[in-house]
Design a protein around this motif. Structure first.
Motif, PDB file in Angstrom:
ATOM      1  N   GLU A  17       3.560  -1.256   7.127  1.00  0.00           N
ATOM      2  CA  GLU A  17       2.663  -2.408   7.047  1.00  0.00           C
ATOM      3  C   GLU A  17       3.273  -3.488   6.159  1.00  0.00           C
ATOM      4  OE1 GLU A  17      -0.539   0.220   5.590  1.00  0.00           O
ATOM      5  OE2 GLU A  17      -1.706  -0.426   7.339  1.00  0.00           O
ATOM      6  N   THR A  61       5.960  14.743   3.423  1.00  0.00           N
ATOM      7  CA  THR A  61       5.415  13.449   3.817  1.00  0.00           C
ATOM      8  C   THR A  61       5.177  13.269   5.313  1.00  0.00           C
ATOM      9  OG1 THR A  61       6.280  12.381   1.841  1.00  0.00           O
ATOM     10  CG2 THR A  61       5.970  10.974   3.784  1.00  0.00           C
ATOM     11  N   LEU A  62       6.170  13.553   6.138  1.00  0.00           N
ATOM     12  CA  LEU A  62       6.011  13.233   7.567  1.00  0.00           C
ATOM     13  C   LEU A  62       4.993  14.163   8.231  1.00  0.00           C
ATOM     14  CD1 LEU A  62       9.706  12.441   8.533  1.00  0.00           C
ATOM     15  CD2 LEU A  62       7.870  10.845   7.940  1.00  0.00           C
ATOM     16  N   LYS A 106       0.796  -1.226   0.000  1.00  0.00           N
ATOM     17  CA  LYS A 106       0.000   0.000   0.000  1.00  0.00           C
ATOM     18  C   LYS A 106       0.828   1.275   0.000  1.00  0.00           C
ATOM     19  CE  LYS A 106      -4.508  -1.452   1.630  1.00  0.00           C
ATOM     20  NZ  LYS A 106      -5.627  -1.039   2.504  1.00  0.00           N
ATOM     21  N   TYR A 142       6.626   7.965  12.977  1.00  0.00           N
ATOM     22  CA  TYR A 142       5.590   8.809  12.370  1.00  0.00           C
ATOM     23  C   TYR A 142       4.423   7.993  11.833  1.00  0.00           C
ATOM     24  CZ  TYR A 142       9.209  12.383  12.583  1.00  0.00           C
ATOM     25  OH  TYR A 142      10.169  13.246  13.023  1.00  0.00           O
ATOM     26  N   MET A 143       4.746   6.936  11.109  1.00  0.00           N
ATOM     27  CA  MET A 143       3.685   6.164  10.460  1.00  0.00           C
ATOM     28  C   MET A 143       3.954   4.675  10.599  1.00  0.00           C
ATOM     29  SD  MET A 143       4.572   6.846   6.409  1.00  0.00           S
ATOM     30  CE  MET A 143       4.543   8.640   6.514  1.00  0.00           C
ATOM     31  N   PRO A 185       5.302  20.186  -2.602  1.00  0.00           N
ATOM     32  CA  PRO A 185       5.488  18.738  -2.398  1.00  0.00           C
ATOM     33  C   PRO A 185       6.282  18.095  -3.536  1.00  0.00           C
ATOM     34  CG  PRO A 185       3.135  19.362  -2.302  1.00  0.00           C
ATOM     35  CD  PRO A 185       3.882  20.556  -2.775  1.00  0.00           C
ATOM     36  N   THR A 239       5.588  15.153  -4.737  1.00  0.00           N
ATOM     37  CA  THR A 239       4.753  14.031  -5.170  1.00  0.00           C
ATOM     38  C   THR A 239       4.756  13.778  -6.678  1.00  0.00           C
ATOM     39  OG1 THR A 239       3.360  14.174  -3.229  1.00  0.00           O
ATOM     40  CG2 THR A 239       2.348  13.232  -5.208  1.00  0.00           C
ATOM     41  N   VAL A 265      12.395  11.858   4.015  1.00  0.00           N
ATOM     42  CA  VAL A 265      11.424  10.819   3.671  1.00  0.00           C
ATOM     43  C   VAL A 265      10.348  11.354   2.741  1.00  0.00           C
ATOM     44  CG1 VAL A 265       9.662   9.299   4.657  1.00  0.00           C
ATOM     45  CG2 VAL A 265      11.827   9.647   5.859  1.00  0.00           C
ATOM     46  N   GLY A 282      -8.485   1.129  -0.221  1.00  0.00           N
ATOM     47  CA  GLY A 282      -7.806   2.109  -1.067  1.00  0.00           C
ATOM     48  C   GLY A 282      -6.302   2.018  -0.918  1.00  0.00           C
ATOM     49  N   LYS A 283      -5.585   2.465  -1.933  1.00  0.00           N
ATOM     50  CA  LYS A 283      -4.116   2.397  -1.912  1.00  0.00           C
ATOM     51  C   LYS A 283      -3.448   3.762  -1.853  1.00  0.00           C
ATOM     52  CE  LYS A 283      -3.060  -2.150  -3.658  1.00  0.00           C
ATOM     53  NZ  LYS A 283      -2.123  -2.884  -4.547  1.00  0.00           N
ATOM     54  N   LYS A 284      -4.177   4.826  -2.211  1.00  0.00           N
ATOM     55  CA  LYS A 284      -3.510   6.114  -2.030  1.00  0.00           C
ATOM     56  C   LYS A 284      -4.496   7.215  -1.671  1.00  0.00           C
ATOM     57  CE  LYS A 284      -2.836   7.295  -6.990  1.00  0.00           C
ATOM     58  NZ  LYS A 284      -3.042   5.981  -7.597  1.00  0.00           N
ATOM     59  N   GLY A 344       1.631  12.736   6.809  1.00  0.00           N
ATOM     60  CA  GLY A 344       1.332  11.312   6.666  1.00  0.00           C
ATOM     61  C   GLY A 344       1.307  10.491   7.939  1.00  0.00           C
ATOM     62  N   PHE A 345       1.329  11.138   9.099  1.00  0.00           N
ATOM     63  CA  PHE A 345       1.427  10.381  10.358  1.00  0.00           C
ATOM     64  C   PHE A 345       0.133   9.616  10.656  1.00  0.00           C
ATOM     65  CE2 PHE A 345       0.171  14.744  11.144  1.00  0.00           C
ATOM     66  CZ  PHE A 345      -0.889  14.650  12.036  1.00  0.00           C
ATOM     67  N   ASP A 346       0.255   8.583  11.471  1.00  0.00           N
ATOM     68  CA  ASP A 346      -0.903   7.766  11.860  1.00  0.00           C
ATOM     69  C   ASP A 346      -1.997   8.644  12.468  1.00  0.00           C
ATOM     70  OD1 ASP A 346       0.611   5.580  11.073  1.00  0.00           O
ATOM     71  OD2 ASP A 346       0.778   4.704  13.079  1.00  0.00           O
ATOM     72  N   PHE A 404      -0.092  16.560  -3.009  1.00  0.00           N
ATOM     73  CA  PHE A 404       0.768  15.758  -2.130  1.00  0.00           C
ATOM     74  C   PHE A 404       0.095  14.421  -1.851  1.00  0.00           C
ATOM     75  CE2 PHE A 404      -1.781  16.372   1.671  1.00  0.00           C
ATOM     76  CZ  PHE A 404      -2.430  17.574   1.431  1.00  0.00           C
ATOM     77  N   LEU A 405       0.875  13.481  -1.272  1.00  0.00           N
ATOM     78  CA  LEU A 405       0.362  12.150  -0.943  1.00  0.00           C
ATOM     79  C   LEU A 405       0.298  11.954   0.557  1.00  0.00           C
ATOM     80  CD1 LEU A 405       2.369   9.778  -3.317  1.00  0.00           C
ATOM     81  CD2 LEU A 405      -0.096  10.176  -3.405  1.00  0.00           C
ATOM     82  N   LEU A 457       7.002   9.944  -0.168  1.00  0.00           N
ATOM     83  CA  LEU A 457       6.121   8.834  -0.550  1.00  0.00           C
ATOM     84  C   LEU A 457       6.011   8.742  -2.067  1.00  0.00           C
ATOM     85  CD1 LEU A 457       3.001   9.267   1.788  1.00  0.00           C
ATOM     86  CD2 LEU A 457       4.607   7.362   1.837  1.00  0.00           C
ATOM     87  N   PRO A 464      -0.301   8.407   3.190  1.00  0.00           N
ATOM     88  CA  PRO A 464      -0.435   6.945   3.140  1.00  0.00           C
ATOM     89  C   PRO A 464      -1.790   6.519   3.718  1.00  0.00           C
ATOM     90  CG  PRO A 464       0.869   7.549   5.042  1.00  0.00           C
ATOM     91  CD  PRO A 464       0.535   8.844   4.315  1.00  0.00           C
ATOM     92  N   THR A 465      -2.290   5.378   3.262  1.00  0.00           N
ATOM     93  CA  THR A 465      -3.570   4.879   3.783  1.00  0.00           C
ATOM     94  C   THR A 465      -3.445   4.426   5.242  1.00  0.00           C
ATOM     95  OG1 THR A 465      -3.129   2.679   2.904  1.00  0.00           O
ATOM     96  CG2 THR A 465      -4.385   4.182   1.497  1.00  0.00           C
ATOM     97  N   SER A 466      -2.217   4.252   5.721  1.00  0.00           N
ATOM     98  CA  SER A 466      -2.026   3.953   7.152  1.00  0.00           C
ATOM     99  C   SER A 466      -2.415   5.136   8.028  1.00  0.00           C
ATOM    100  CB  SER A 466      -0.572   3.536   7.433  1.00  0.00           C
ATOM    101  OG  SER A 466       0.350   4.403   6.796  1.00  0.00           O
ATOM    102  N   LEU A 504     -11.759   2.992   2.822  1.00  0.00           N
ATOM    103  CA  LEU A 504     -10.805   3.110   3.929  1.00  0.00           C
ATOM    104  C   LEU A 504      -9.924   1.862   4.038  1.00  0.00           C
ATOM    105  CD1 LEU A 504     -11.459   4.503   7.493  1.00  0.00           C
ATOM    106  CD2 LEU A 504     -10.340   2.309   7.196  1.00  0.00           C
ATOM    107  N   SER A 505     -10.515   0.689   3.945  1.00  0.00           N
ATOM    108  CA  SER A 505      -9.714  -0.536   4.067  1.00  0.00           C
ATOM    109  C   SER A 505      -9.062  -0.949   2.753  1.00  0.00           C
ATOM    110  CB  SER A 505     -10.576  -1.682   4.597  1.00  0.00           C
ATOM    111  OG  SER A 505     -11.708  -1.876   3.764  1.00  0.00           O
TER     112      SER A 505
END
Ligand SMILES: [Mg+2]
Ligand SMILES: [Mg+2]
Ligand SMILES: [Mg+2]
Lengths: 221, 221
Positions: free
Chosen positions: A182, B119-120, A17, A178-179, A117, A119, A43, B16-18, B123-125, B44-45, A45, B47-49, B13-14
């Motif tokens: 997976e 990103t950071l 992912k 940070y993340m 960004p 990206t 970092v 998707g990839k981006k 993109g954090f959890d 910008f991107l 993505l 993550p799905t996490s 949500l479960s």
């Protein structure tokens, strides 16, 4: 229609992912550019829609004028990983791959200058060619692997993962603050000196130790 | 163990990839900051996490000192989409969601000043809380939806998607020149004026027209 995600890291290309890249992560690049050694990993993505398998061509998008090769060691994550120490980080690695982190320098340069960004310059379709999965048990030392790249048979990059600024556990530990990493996520660890532009009609070949080689034709969109 | 990806956008949500975000995309923000109107979407991107469902708390990572709310219209992609015109772009939309694009300003500010990736800081959890999927047939006009956000009951953001710099087809058409949008990918269209920091102990509520509301507790890691 349903596609089934497996936890089998051999399927990281179809089932992963995220792709986490690290920039400016080889000492030879730091020296060649005469810039400070990064204090923390840089970092970024890439989307998994950027993956490319051998046998398919690299396609330079018509919106870009300058796209560069970057040969890299890829690290495939095997287990969910959050706030892991450097000492335990390798427990979360399933294996490796040889990868290219193709980069539209024509977009990334102006983006960086504007604080924008990264990206689009990093995430375009076919920008992440990868080899088959290499199980961790086949790799004695991930920090002593040669990396090379040729364009039309002429050597352009030649490095060794011993020269990484932040090594594999450094990167995993840092990103996991940070993340969550997976299963089947890929880390692109950075490229040695020599990254430069290529063009439609070129043939790019690269290798990782005696573990993997890749060959790609390049065409324009 | 295998998890099955469906093409059902209710499972974005479960499955998707981006997540593709757009920055500086409301005219009220452009005016408030007195900056030029962007000529192209700032993409910008995430993550799905980073996804978060209602009922779970927003967690401010210990590595960050200043995290801000941004309430946004999310767009869920329904079909693979590459090089699509603005005129056809809406054919690729499955539906919408209400979303937050939580942003670590303490990280993004210095990153932008240094030309580093976003990103950071993005993109954090738990940085992407989202509502349930809203099918496209339930939304008469995606460009006339109110967006609001309160912290501890006090209004902080209030806008309307009519105020978007780049609207939904603009964004889809633009991004699809660079990367393939895939089923269950999410686009975060940007936030109206008022984005600001929040802290552990806060309660964040937000809404999208009469289509969705969300409520989240905030805690620190
Ligand atoms: Mg980025
Ligand atoms: Mg690279
Ligand atoms: Mg935003």
């Amino acid at each position: 229609m349903a596609a089934c995600l497996t936890q089998n890291p051999a399927n990281f290309l179809s089932d992963g992912k995220k792709i986490v890249g690290v920039a400016l992560n080889y000492m030879d690049v730091v020296k060649a550019r005469n810039v400070p050694v990064p204090k923390e990993p840089l970092v970024f993505l890439k989307p998994t829609s950027s993956y490319l398998r051998e046998g398919q061509p690299i396609i330079i998008p018509k919106v870009f004028s300058k796209v560069a090769y970057e040969v890299e060691l890829g690290v495939v994550i095997g287990k969910p990983c959050k706030n892991v120490s450097k000492a335990r980080a390798m427990d979360y690695v399933a294996g490796y791959c040889l990868a290219l982190d193709l980069t539209a320098q024509c977009h990334l340069g102006p983006a960086r200058a504007s604080g924008h960004p990264w990206t689009l310059g990093k995430g375009f379709d076919t920008s992440t060619p990868v080899s088959e999965f290499i199980p961790i048990k086949e790799v004695k030392d991930p920090h002593n692997l040669s990396l090379w790249l040729t364009v039309n048979g002429v050597e352009k990059q030649k490095g060794c993962t011993a020269d990484l600024v932040f090594n594999v556990p450094d990167i995993i530990s840092y990103v996991s603050q940070y993340m969550t990493l997976e299963p089947n996520d890929l880390i692109l660890t950075g490229t040695p000196d020599g990254a430069d532009a290529f063009k439609a009609g070129d043939v790019i070949e690269c290798g990782l130790g005696d573990l993997a080689t890749l060959k790609f034709d390049v065409c324009s969109e």
